[in-house]
Design an enzyme around this catalytic site. Structure first.
Site, PDB file in Angstrom:
ATOM      1  N   SER A  76       0.850  -1.193   0.000  1.00  0.00           N
ATOM      2  CA  SER A  76       0.000   0.000   0.000  1.00  0.00           C
ATOM      3  C   SER A  76       0.884   1.242   0.000  1.00  0.00           C
ATOM      4  CB  SER A  76      -0.901   0.020   1.235  1.00  0.00           C
ATOM      5  OG  SER A  76      -1.549   1.282   1.355  1.00  0.00           O
ATOM      6  N   TYR A  99      -2.073   0.529  10.020  1.00  0.00           N
ATOM      7  CA  TYR A  99      -2.057  -0.161   8.734  1.00  0.00           C
ATOM      8  C   TYR A  99      -0.761   0.122   7.977  1.00  0.00           C
ATOM      9  CZ  TYR A  99      -3.649  -1.455   4.015  1.00  0.00           C
ATOM     10  OH  TYR A  99      -3.766  -2.014   2.775  1.00  0.00           O
TER      11      TYR A  99
END
Length: 401
Positions: free
Chosen positions: A219, A232
């Site tokens: 990501s 995250y």
């Protein structure tokens, strides 16, 4: 008025012939990159006609067109044959769509899901061939990982295991680091890092034997300090560094490692607004009172609204990510990094080359724009009222992997 249209036209005929041949071979796609290349060639043609003699202009335009089409061509791909691939996180999103695509191409697909009766699992059963095998796995449970490892070894004896796609990922909280329980950081690390580490290590003997591929979905939040995504983002940063290490260490074995860094797409976790609402309420319910007084409920509600607004702009077409995963599995020379998604080139340019203040403002404008916490707003007590360390917030249950 054009002085010598024939040399220019001859170069364009050469470019058109090669482009048509590549399109027929499916080595080239009609799309914005091709249109942009043709527009640049047209501009170069105009410039050459005014600055160069005909032979030189013909050579420059033909060479530029040839190079442009070579760069746009898909790299050579390996045949599918009887290759087997294990994909994690196939309940929805990238994992489910990749499993469907690979199955239609003739791969033997081992697809892991959190629940064998989830809507995504039922969809895969209904639309895929008998080659696709569904396996239940929770990456936080070593027993589940061991069971999947044993199944994979037993069912790839004849074909070997060509690829591992580490797609499963998890995020539970969208909030400032101070507001995020440490337990949520641990959950993200368990799924996004330690589970991936354990599964990948367990499959390395098979992948070394086949000189296969490891593809991991990362990501941009692991590369950039996205507001409110620290749990995250840090887990994704850790797994990407792990994959870079694998990439170096596995060179002698012929195993190639790629990381796909997608932009914001409408996957299952993105579209489930009710689940994000529940997580926000759970965060508020477990937040220590001193922190709630300092930041204020309105501050957290504002973050939540900003986050949902950013998700509303997610791209619905998941095919760019699926195509990147397939290229990483089949390209003769896959890339180390893939960046499917709109605007990622600009984001990375800003992140690497512009001053820190501009980087921060861009991410806030693009993702979440903070408001002042309650204690810093005019007419409220200052932020020094809370003394000593904050009590440990309560942890919340894991909802999905």
């Amino acid at each position: 008025m054009e002085r010598w249209p024939w040399p220019s036209g001859g170069a364009w005929l050469l470019v058109a012939a090669r482009a048509l041949l590549q399109l027929l071979r499916a080595d080239l796609r009609l799309g914005r990159p091709l249109l942009a290349a043709l527009a640049l060639l047209a501009a170069l043609d105009w410039l050459c006609q005014r600055l160069l003699p005909p032979p030189a202009a013909l050579a420059v335009l033909a060479a530029a067109g040839w190079i442009a089409l070579s760069r746009l061509a898909r790299p050579p791909r390996l045949p599918v044959a009887t290759r087997a691939v294990l994909i994690t996180g196939c309940d929805s999103g990238f994992g489910k769509e990749t499993a469907k695509k690979l199955d239609s191409m003739g791969f033997t697909v081992l697809a892991t899901v959190l629940e064998l009766n989830s809507p995504g699992a039922l969809e895969l059963r209904a639309c895929c061939s008998a080659r696709l095998k569904l396996l239940q796995m929770d990456l936080t449970k070593p027993a589940d990982i061991s069971r999947v490892l044993e199944f994979t070894k037993a069912h790839t004896t004849n074909t070997g295991l060509w690829g591992l796609v580490n797609n499963a990922g998890y995020n539970e909280v969208v909030a400032d680091v101070e507001l995020s329980p440490v337990a949520m950081f641990r959950t993200c690390m368990e799924v996004n890092f330690f589970g991936v580490l354990e599964l990948t290590k367990g499959l390395l003997p098979l992948l070394r034997h086949s000189r296969g591929r490891i593809v991991t979905v990362g990501s941009p939040a692991g590369d950039m300090p996205y507001p409110c995504l620290a749990a995250y983002g840090t887990s994704k940063a850790a797994v990407v560094l792990l994959m870079d290490t694998f990439s170096c260490e596995l060179v002698p074995w012929g195993v190639k490692v790629s990381v796909v860094q997608p932009g914001c797409f409408k996957t299952g976790s993105v579209t489930n607004v009710d689940e994000w609402e529940q997580r926000k309420e759970l965060l508020l319910a477990n937040l220590p009172q001193d922190l709630l007084q300092v930041y204020g409920k309105d501050y957290i509600e504002h973050l939540h609204r900003q986050f949902l607004h950013s998700l509303s702009m997610a791209l619905p077409d998941l095919s760019p990510v699926v195509d990147a995963i397939i290229d990483a599995l089949l390209a003769a020379e896959p890339r180390r990094r893939y960046f499917p998604g709109r605007g990622l080139g600009l984001m990375y340019f800003i992140h690497y080359y512009l001053p820190e203040s501009l980087r921060r403002r861009f991410l806030q404008a693009f993702f979440i724009n903070h408001r002042l916490p309650r204690a810093l707003q005019p007419g409220h007590p200052g932020p020094t009222s809370a003394q000593g360390p904050n009590p440990s917030p309560g942890s919340s249950p894991v909802v999905a992997r």
